[in-house]
Design an enzyme around this catalytic site. Structure first.
Site: not given
Length: 217
Positions: A171-173, A177, A201
């Site tokens: 996972y990322c932003r 993303c 996030v």
């Protein structure tokens, strides 16, 4: 009076009418940042970044404080992340050109994302390893409990830290993303079972998912 109220609200909406400002809000959903950091990550010069932040602050979307000679910005509240993610979802749902841009940005392969509910359930049961591929400072600000931190830029050189006998979910932003998709593809190309998380996030902050602070191991 009603018209005056809507006019006042519209001034907040006007601050969202710029892609760079939306990107800066997503970055601030990861945690507070200085102007120089935001400018560098967003690909803006310092003057332009400062002007965008002033617009966002005037609209009540971000707050700031001084730390010595630095000015540190943060979201005015988690509801700002909710506003951002709702705007993104509505645009993608109702504007074909937005869906086309999203499709063009994502690689055309068979990489299937994992939904949030599936991710949280599988993580709690120990069926997957959750991989945070954002930079270390963003992980330190807030991350999913139990996540392994390996920034995308370091992933190729740290593959020996990634378990090979369980599925990896990166996972990322946020939803748009691409770091997590790049990480999942890199892992799959090297024989790992890997997927990207459907959201990230920004969406978790917006929806009140429990995140925790802490430095990367």
């Amino acid at each position: 009076m009603e018209q005056e109220v809507f006019d006042a609200i519209a001034r907040t909406g006007q601050a969202l009418g710029n892609g760079s400002r939306l990107k800066m809000l997503q970055l601030l959903a990861q945690g507070e940042r200085g102007v120089q950091d935001l400018a560098g990550i967003a690909g803006l010069n310092l003057t332009t970044a400062s002007a965008h932040l002033q617009t966002l602050r005037a609209a009540g979307l971000v707050a700031s404080q001084r730390d010595g000679t630095r000015v540190i910005y943060r979201l005015a509240g988690d509801d700002v992340a909710s506003l951002l993610t709702t705007l993104c979802r509505v645009a993608e749902a109702h504007r074909p050109e937005v869906r086309a841009e999203v499709a063009a940005a994502l690689p055309s392969d068979d990489l299937v994302s994992m939904s949030r509910s599936e991710l949280l359930e599988a993580s709690a049961a120990g069926r997957v390893v959750v991989l945070d591929v954002r930079p270390d400072d963003e992980f330190a600000a807030r991350h999913l409990p139990g996540a392994l931190s390996i920034p995308l830029a370091e992933l190729l050189g740290r593959l020996d830290e990634v378990p090979a006998d369980v599925e990896i979910v990166a996972y990322c932003r946020g939803r748009h993303c691409l770091l997590s998709h790049d990480a999942a593809r890199l892992l799959r190309d090297r024989g790992f079972a890997a997927r990207a998380s459907e959201d990230g996030v920004a969406e978790w902050v917006a929806d009140g998912v429990a995140l925790e602070p802490g430095a990367a191991a």
